[in-house]
Design an enzyme around this catalytic site. Structure first.
Site, mmCIF file in Angstrom:
data_model
loop_
_atom_site.group_PDB
_atom_site.id
_atom_site.type_symbol
_atom_site.label_atom_id
_atom_site.label_comp_id
_atom_site.label_asym_id
_atom_site.label_seq_id
_atom_site.Cartn_x
_atom_site.Cartn_y
_atom_site.Cartn_z
ATOM 1 N N ASP A 16 0.862 -1.189 0.000
ATOM 2 C CA ASP A 16 0.000 0.000 0.000
ATOM 3 C C ASP A 16 0.896 1.236 0.000
ATOM 4 O OD1 ASP A 16 -2.277 1.652 0.142
ATOM 5 O OD2 ASP A 16 -2.136 1.776 2.307
ATOM 6 N N SER A 17 0.312 2.356 -0.351
ATOM 7 C CA SER A 17 1.076 3.602 -0.294
ATOM 8 C C SER A 17 1.406 3.953 1.155
ATOM 9 C CB SER A 17 0.283 4.734 -0.949
ATOM 10 O OG SER A 17 -0.986 4.842 -0.331
ATOM 11 N N TYR A 37 -0.497 8.751 -2.702
ATOM 12 C CA TYR A 37 -0.539 8.469 -4.131
ATOM 13 C C TYR A 37 -1.769 9.151 -4.764
ATOM 14 C CZ TYR A 37 2.927 4.597 -4.033
ATOM 15 O OH TYR A 37 4.057 3.829 -3.934
ATOM 16 N N GLY A 38 -2.798 9.317 -3.936
ATOM 17 C CA GLY A 38 -4.114 9.737 -4.446
ATOM 18 C C GLY A 38 -4.170 11.100 -5.098
ATOM 19 N N CYS A 44 -3.798 -1.108 -2.221
ATOM 20 C CA CYS A 44 -4.003 0.328 -2.417
ATOM 21 C C CYS A 44 -4.970 0.533 -3.593
ATOM 22 C CB CYS A 44 -2.656 0.973 -2.736
ATOM 23 S SG CYS A 44 -2.731 2.724 -3.092
ATOM 24 N N ASN A 45 -6.055 1.215 -3.332
ATOM 25 C CA ASN A 45 -7.038 1.449 -4.399
ATOM 26 C C ASN A 45 -6.464 2.306 -5.518
ATOM 27 O OD1 ASN A 45 -10.111 0.710 -3.427
ATOM 28 N ND2 ASN A 45 -8.692 1.022 -1.744
ATOM 29 N N THR A 46 -5.691 3.332 -5.140
ATOM 30 C CA THR A 46 -5.149 4.238 -6.156
ATOM 31 C C THR A 46 -4.158 3.494 -7.056
ATOM 32 O OG1 THR A 46 -5.408 6.060 -4.589
ATOM 33 C CG2 THR A 46 -3.977 6.445 -6.471
ATOM 34 N N GLU A 67 -5.272 9.756 8.761
ATOM 35 C CA GLU A 67 -3.838 9.722 9.122
ATOM 36 C C GLU A 67 -3.572 10.482 10.421
ATOM 37 O OE1 GLU A 67 -0.752 9.006 7.036
ATOM 38 O OE2 GLU A 67 -2.049 7.544 6.083
ATOM 39 N N CYS A 69 -11.137 3.223 -0.921
ATOM 40 C CA CYS A 69 -9.837 3.701 -0.447
ATOM 41 C C CYS A 69 -9.504 2.938 0.831
ATOM 42 C CB CYS A 69 -9.900 5.204 -0.169
ATOM 43 S SG CYS A 69 -8.392 5.845 0.598
ATOM 44 N N THR A 70 -8.231 2.570 0.944
ATOM 45 C CA THR A 70 -7.794 1.751 2.084
ATOM 46 C C THR A 70 -8.094 2.375 3.443
ATOM 47 O OG1 THR A 70 -5.684 2.857 1.783
ATOM 48 C CG2 THR A 70 -5.878 0.605 0.957
ATOM 49 N N HIS A 71 -8.111 3.715 3.500
ATOM 50 C CA HIS A 71 -8.302 4.380 4.794
ATOM 51 C C HIS A 71 -9.749 4.389 5.261
ATOM 52 C CE1 HIS A 71 -4.286 5.695 3.951
ATOM 53 N NE2 HIS A 71 -4.220 6.448 5.015
HETATM 54 N N1 DGL Z 1 -3.846 3.876 -0.289
HETATM 55 C C1 DGL Z 1 -4.555 4.925 -0.985
HETATM 56 C C2 DGL Z 1 -5.828 4.343 -1.596
HETATM 57 O O1 DGL Z 1 -6.306 3.298 -1.203
HETATM 58 C C3 DGL Z 1 -4.914 6.076 -0.062
HETATM 59 C C4 DGL Z 1 -3.708 6.877 0.412
HETATM 60 C C5 DGL Z 1 -2.977 7.592 -0.714
HETATM 61 O O2 DGL Z 1 -3.554 8.522 -1.328
HETATM 62 O O3 DGL Z 1 -1.832 7.221 -0.981
HETATM 63 O O4 DGL Z 1 -6.362 4.927 -2.501
#
Ligand code: DGL
Length: 278
Positions: A8-9, A40-41, A71-73, A155, A193-195
């Site tokens: 993941d990011s 990453y987003g 990571c979704n992004t 975060e 999104c993971t968060h």
């Molecule tokens: N891990 C990213 C996602 O799931 C969220 C955090 C990021 O923007 O890097 O999209």
């Protein structure tokens, strides 16, 4: 014992790891959080692909037999590039999330035709329209809503302390209202999104105050299920077996341990720092 790499990011992918450990305890897990290059987003496709490929290759070098892009992004913008660059199977989060939305639609009184899915995600994910394409291929109508403030709020841990929680609830209210304005009949909410799984209780509260009940789909649980189903080796359930966990972060180990434990729901013992460049 086989090794599953999880990327993941940052910390959010630990929500996917949490589900993976529950479903597949007899594995060695190597997790990489690219915290130095997060978020990453808000970045371009080229940058996201470059970062994601270097991170994925690092996990292959650490012995991963299978890679989960938690990571979704990174999944939305770079899964094809990552698959092309790696010699091992790669599973992302968009397809499992879509499958879970489809299952929810089938089980609902509305059925597939009348279901409308709202996808909450980062700006890069919504711009890629990866979820819309995937949901549309599954026969589902969808609307994507970028929620750039949610990752920083999670975060920073603005989830419990009353004054902070009030801010997060207000931000959620605005995003959900904007999403529902475009999709007034939406009945499924996909957390893209993971968060966002950490925000689930606050999202439920917000939907109640908006008098708009929706079924919430968490792609973390759906992804772990997809990995368990696609695993190219058998799962051997052994009573009391604890999986081996090794963590790498590209920025502060102390921060990774501190924030990561709330995503994983347990302390993170072994975290190592790695430099993957900028
Ligand atoms: N891990 C990213 C996602 O799931 C969220 C955090 C990021 O923007 O890097 O999209």
């Amino acid at each position: 014992m086989k090794t599953i790499g999880v990327f993941d990011s940052g910390f959010g992918g630990l929500t996917v790891l949490r589900e993976l450990i529950r479903l597949i305890p007899d594995a060695r897990y190597v997790y990489l959080g690219d915290t130095a290059r997060l978020p990453y987003g808000s970045k371009s496709r080229e940058t996201i692909a470059r970062y994601a490929i270097s991170s994925a290759k690092f996990l292959v070098d650490r012995g991963a037999d299978l890679l989960v892009i938690a990571c979704n992004t990174a999944t939305a913008l770079a899964i094809d590039d990552i698959r092309a660059a790696l010699p091992i199977p790669v599973i992302g989060v968009v397809e499992p999330g879509t499958q879970a939305a489809l299952d929810a639609a089938k089980a609902s009184s509305r059925g597939i035709e009348e279901t409308h899915v709202v996808v909450l995600a980062t700006a890069a994910t919504t711009q890629s329209q990866a979820y819309s394409r995937s949901l549309s291929a599954a026969g589902l109508l969808s609307t994507e809503k970028a929620c750039p403030l949610l990752v920083p709020l999670v975060e920073e841990g603005w989830l419990e302390q009353p004054a902070q929680k009030a801010v997060t609830l207000e931000v959620l209210r605005v995003y959900l209202l904007e999403g529902l304005e475009k999709a007034p009949n939406a009945n499924v909410l996909l957390l893209g999104c993971t968060h966002y799984p950490l925000l689930k209780p606050l999202i439920e509260t917000t939907l109640k105050t908006l008098h708009h009940p929706m079924q919430i789909i968490d792609s973390a649980a759906a992804t772990a299920q997809a990995v368990a189903e696609a695993l190219p080796w058998p799962i051997v359930p052994v009573e009391g077996l604890q999986p081996e966990l090794l963590f790498y972060a590209t920025d502060s180990i102390e921060k990774f341990q501190r924030l990561g434990s709330s995503f994983l729901n347990q302390p993170l013992a072994q975290v190592r720092l790695v430099d993957l460049g900028g």
